[in-house]
Design a protein around this motif. Sequence first.
Motif, PDB file in Angstrom:
ATOM      1  N   ARG A  57       0.831  -1.207   0.000  1.00  0.00           N
ATOM      2  CA  ARG A  57       0.000   0.000   0.000  1.00  0.00           C
ATOM      3  C   ARG A  57       0.866   1.257   0.000  1.00  0.00           C
ATOM      4  NH1 ARG A  57      -4.294   0.860   4.063  1.00  0.00           N
ATOM      5  NH2 ARG A  57      -4.794  -1.318   3.608  1.00  0.00           N
ATOM      6  N   GLY A  58       0.358   2.247  -0.738  1.00  0.00           N
ATOM      7  CA  GLY A  58       1.086   3.501  -0.849  1.00  0.00           C
ATOM      8  C   GLY A  58       2.229   3.470  -1.832  1.00  0.00           C
ATOM      9  N   THR A  59       2.359   2.383  -2.622  1.00  0.00           N
ATOM     10  CA  THR A  59       3.427   2.288  -3.628  1.00  0.00           C
ATOM     11  C   THR A  59       2.821   1.931  -4.976  1.00  0.00           C
ATOM     12  OG1 THR A  59       3.910  -0.080  -3.389  1.00  0.00           O
ATOM     13  CG2 THR A  59       4.969   1.432  -1.831  1.00  0.00           C
ATOM     14  N   GLY A  60       3.495   2.335  -6.059  1.00  0.00           N
ATOM     15  CA  GLY A  60       2.981   2.059  -7.387  1.00  0.00           C
ATOM     16  C   GLY A  60       1.566   2.597  -7.535  1.00  0.00           C
ATOM     17  N   THR A  61       0.674   1.766  -8.051  1.00  0.00           N
ATOM     18  CA  THR A  61      -0.727   2.166  -8.196  1.00  0.00           C
ATOM     19  C   THR A  61      -1.605   1.611  -7.088  1.00  0.00           C
ATOM     20  OG1 THR A  61      -1.075   0.292  -9.705  1.00  0.00           O
ATOM     21  CG2 THR A  61      -0.566   2.432 -10.698  1.00  0.00           C
ATOM     22  N   SER A  62      -1.007   1.010  -6.068  1.00  0.00           N
ATOM     23  CA  SER A  62      -1.789   0.567  -4.906  1.00  0.00           C
ATOM     24  C   SER A  62      -2.233   1.775  -4.098  1.00  0.00           C
ATOM     25  CB  SER A  62      -0.965  -0.374  -4.023  1.00  0.00           C
ATOM     26  OG  SER A  62      -0.816  -1.643  -4.627  1.00  0.00           O
TER      27      SER A  62
END
Length: 546
Positions: A57-62
Motif C-alpha cells: 500500500r502507498g506504492t505504485g498504483t496501490s
Amino acid sequence: MDDGVTLTATVAYPTDPATGRRAAGRFPVILQQTPYTDEVNSFFVPYGYIFATVRSRGTGTSGGEFGYVSARDHRDGVLAVDWAAHELDGSNGIVGGYGCSYAGETQLYTAANVGRGSPLKAIIPTCTAQDYLRETFLVDGILTGDFPFLSRAAASVGDTPSAKAFFADLVENILSGGDAAYNRDFWRARQPITFAQGIVDNDIPALLWSGWDDVVIRGATEFYAALQNAYHDRPIQAPMDPRQPTTGRYQIIVGPWGHGQGLDNTIMLEWYDTWLKRKNTGIERTGTPMHLYELRTNRWINAGHYPMVPDYTTYHLHANGALKPSRSSRGSDPIAWAQPSVAGSTLTYSTPPLADGATLAGPVSAAVYASSSNTNLQLIAGLADVAPDGTVVPITFGAVLGSQRALDPARSWRDRNGTIIRPFTRQTGDDYLTPSVTRFDIALHPRLWAVLPGHSLRLTLTTQTPEAACAGFNILPCALTAPSQASVAGGVYRIQRGPAWPSSVSLPLLRAGCFRTAAGAVTPTSGGLSQPMDWSVGGTGRPCRR
C-alpha cells in the motif's frame, strides 16, 4: 483490503505448450508482496505455479498510505495470502512466499501473523534483515553508507507522494537526533527478529538467503539461529546451544556475494516443490541446514549451529603493534578522530604468522578500553588477512559510538567461557563519556574465512571511514547524527592495554580445513558460481572442532 483500500496485483499463469493458452487446472500460488515492482518471476510458472506480485500500500498504483512495514502492512499480508488462496482464479488454496530485501521482510511478518493452519505453507525470505536499525541505517549509533537509501527510497518504491513524505520525515528525524535515531517505538515495531517465534508456531518452513557482502548478513545468520531456537523451545535471541538438534525446516544459504545477488531459482523451486507440492526431496531430514561458502578456499561447506565456534580465542593488544594470546603489560596508544589518510588516525596490531593456518567461522568481537578528550568517541575495528609477502586483504569490520556503548546483557552472546562474542548495544539513548577509561565492545560482522598457512591476522583501529568508501550501497560507518557530530568531532583517544585494561579481539578460530567440502560443489569460474549440490542431505549437525 478490509479497510476499503485496493492493492494492485500482477498475475502470471501456466500455459498449455500446445496452444499457448492458459493451462487448465488449479495450481499453488507463489506470492510476492513488494513496494518495488509490478513484475513477476516467470521462472516458476512453467513448473506448475501461479506467480502473483502484490504492490504494498502507498506504492505504485496501490492505494492507501505508505507505512514502511507498519501494523497495517502486517494485516495486508494476512489478507493477501487469503486472497491468493481463496479468491485468485486458478489457485488450489496453497501459497508460498517469495521476495528479496523489503519483499523478504513482508514474508516474515505475514508468516508470523497468518495463524496456524494457514494456506501459507513455506517462505523464502532472501537478503532480509532482522533488525533494520542496527544493520542497515544506524550500525551501533553511526549512520551507514546505506543511510542515503532512505532519502532515495521514495523513488525505489514508485515515488508516490505518500512514500516520499514518509521517508523525508524519517530522514529529518534521524539526522536531527529524534526518536527514530534510537531503538525506540518506531524501530521496536519494525524488528523482524520478533517474528521468528510466530513463524515457527504457525508451522511455516523458511529458507533464508544472504551473502558475506550483504548489508544484512549479521541479521540473516542470527535469524537462522532464532528460528532453530524457536523450533526447539529455546530463547529466540540467544545463541544456539552446540548440543541442540537442528531441523531442516529452517535453512540458510550464504554465498560470496552482496545484496540481492546469488539467488538461484532452481534451488528455490526445489524448496517450493517440497512444501507446496509435498515432493519427497529429503530437505526436511537434513541435519546441516547452514550452507556456507568459505572465502579464500572457494568451496561450499555444510554446518548446523550458529555460532559455529563454542570457545573463542582471545588475542590481546601489545606494545609495538603486536597481537598475542598472552596478557600485555600496561601502556597506551593515541589515536585521533580524522580520516585514515591523516597521520595519527590509525593503529594496527598483528598476530604472528599462523603456521598451520586456521578457519575463522562466525562473528568477531573486540573489547577496547579507551579514554577520550571530549564527551564521545567513534571507533572502527577492522580485521584483515596478511600474507607473508605483506598483501593485506580485509575480512570484516565493526564500529562503536561511545555514547551508545551500553550493552543489552540478554542479547549479547557469550561463549562457553563467558567471553562476549557478539555484543549487542541497547541504542536507546546517549550516555556521554567522562575523562575516565571506559570499555567499548565492538561487534564485527560474521565471516567464514580460511586463513592460509603462514598468514597473520591484523586488527586495525580507525576513527573514520574513508570518504570515497562511503559512496554507494553499504553498511560502513560513514556519518553521524547532529548531536553525535557535535560531541565526537575533534576528539583524541588513548587506547589502553595491560592487566587492568585488557584490550583484545576474540576470534572464532578452528583448525584449517575443519569443515568438509560439500559434495558436488564446484569452484566458481568466470562462467558463474555453482550452489551446493548436497544442501538437502542429512548429517549430524555437530560443530566442527579445533
